[in-house]
Design an enzyme around this catalytic site. Sequence first.
Site, PDB file in Angstrom:
ATOM      1  N   LYS A  74       1.077  -1.171   0.105  1.00 50.34           N
ATOM      2  CA  LYS A  74      -0.005   0.018  -0.230  1.00 50.34           C
ATOM      3  C   LYS A  74       0.760   1.278   0.127  1.00 50.34           C
ATOM      4  O   LYS A  74       1.796   1.236   0.756  1.00 50.34           O
ATOM      5  CB  LYS A  74      -0.900   0.052   1.237  1.00 50.34           C
ATOM      6  CG  LYS A  74      -2.000   1.102   1.331  1.00 50.34           C
ATOM      7  CD  LYS A  74      -3.060   0.890   2.551  1.00 50.34           C
ATOM      8  CE  LYS A  74      -4.090   1.844   2.680  1.00 50.34           C
ATOM      9  NZ  LYS A  74      -4.861   1.615   3.590  1.00 50.34           N
ATOM     10  N   SER A 149      -9.890   1.704   2.718  1.00 50.93           N
ATOM     11  CA  SER A 149      -8.830   2.544   1.722  1.00 50.93           C
ATOM     12  C   SER A 149      -8.009   1.686   1.120  1.00 50.93           C
ATOM     13  O   SER A 149      -7.367   2.169   0.250  1.00 50.93           O
ATOM     14  CB  SER A 149      -8.164   3.365   2.539  1.00 50.93           C
ATOM     15  OG  SER A 149      -7.605   2.840   3.590  1.00 50.93           O
ATOM     16  N   SER A 173     -10.121  -1.096   6.794  1.00 48.96           N
ATOM     17  CA  SER A 173      -9.533  -0.735   5.366  1.00 48.96           C
ATOM     18  C   SER A 173      -8.808  -1.654   4.821  1.00 48.96           C
ATOM     19  O   SER A 173      -8.313  -1.771   3.650  1.00 48.96           O
ATOM     20  CB  SER A 173      -8.722   0.482   5.482  1.00 48.96           C
ATOM     21  OG  SER A 173      -9.423   1.698   5.701  1.00 48.96           O
TER      22      SER A 173
END
Length: 473
Positions: A74, A149, A173
């Site tokens: 990420k 996210s 997330s």
Amino acid sequence: MTASDLAASVRAGARTARDVLDDHLAVVEAREPELHACNLVTADAARATADAVDDAVARGVDPGPLAGVPIVLKDNLCTRGVPTTCSSRILEGWRPPYTATVVDLVLKAGAVPIAKTNLDEFAMGSSTENSAFGPTRNPRDPSRVPGGSSGGSAAAVAAGYAPLGLGSDTGGSIRQPAALCGVVGVKPTYGLVSRYGLIAFASSLDQIGPFANTVADAALLLDVIAGHDPLDSTSIPHVPGSLLPVLGRGVEGLRVGIVEELTDAEGVQPEVVAAVEQAALALEKAGATVDRVTVPSAVYGLSAYYLIAPAEASSNLARYDGVRYGLRVDADDVATMNARTRDAGFGPEVKRRIMLGTYALSAGYYDAYYGQAQRVRSLIIHDFARVYERYDALLSPTSPTVAFELGAKTTDPLAMYLSDVCTIPTNLAGHAAVSVPFGEGEHGLPVGVQVLAPALGEPVMFRVAEVLEHAAP
């Protein structure tokens, strides 16, 4: 092949890490123009890492438990010298001078990072539509969101870019996009995995965790990244041993509770509720005792979270002022430069949360909002502790719905926030949870079932998750 199988074949010399990498980069090249799961594909660096793994194998040196396994990161995990953006314009041009602890650990274990993945800006969102670089699409249906996210990492693993991925989970997330994309996503106990090098959103809630296609692969990756880190003051000093040995033990004799407040939460689709009930039946058939339980304060989790998280974000994001790094919009004085930089660099959702958090922390409102939210958080911790005195693990939906269409909730922030209603309580409590794919719902899209466990309850949690994985429709 699973990550475990790939690593075993590379360590045995049956396949080269370079060949494994090339196969996965071909998938990235084929699907990335449509999905936009990545902010940056680090192909050259990945080839150099894969060659180093092959060289170690040739010399008779064990490269590690993740030998030659591609992994995506990420884009809020710092990697030295590699652009790290948090999908925000305000970090334009910034290259970290250090590497996150978890990234160092996967490299030492022989993994091959291939990309930095897209996310909602500063991890604020539930659909990966808040990225400054455009939305990511769901591999199962590109007209729909992958969740957020950590939607880029979830989509990348689901699309076959890599068998493993790393994301961060502040209010769901990792688990929510895992559910929407049909992969396994783990939110570990707070402090089990070092946050050093994770760009902060809400420091008391953030936790790094794995994405994988199987429960065993998720356990393998969590084994690699878990452990005490002196660079992280919130890191737990003593952590349990390896999770891999607990797999295969089943759930005979375990007590599992279905959390009524989460299963009956606002907006939970009937097919999602049906998946949880079917999962409960599968656990009973495997030898567990399953009851319905109540965690009364969980219904206030969403309200408490959207005061605590923005308040911490307001503090953490104050550092982005145009002075030290990232974007800078020049002006005649410092105050104007700060204001112009933040206005140009932050997107609408980040601005919304900064304003909400600043208000909640302001004089005259602190006790009424932030202080009250923290008291509710204490109630949630107490209620979960009471339930865990009688139950080994809990069960609930992961997401109230299957993946929704792109743009469906962008104009209604409150509807978007409800996407995390089932996952937020675990973050507030600091406990562990995992989302396991369990059948399909509307339009044939994946449904995720969530297994919750107390702090450091990962061994039991993974036993339950593995049984659900084998029983999934």
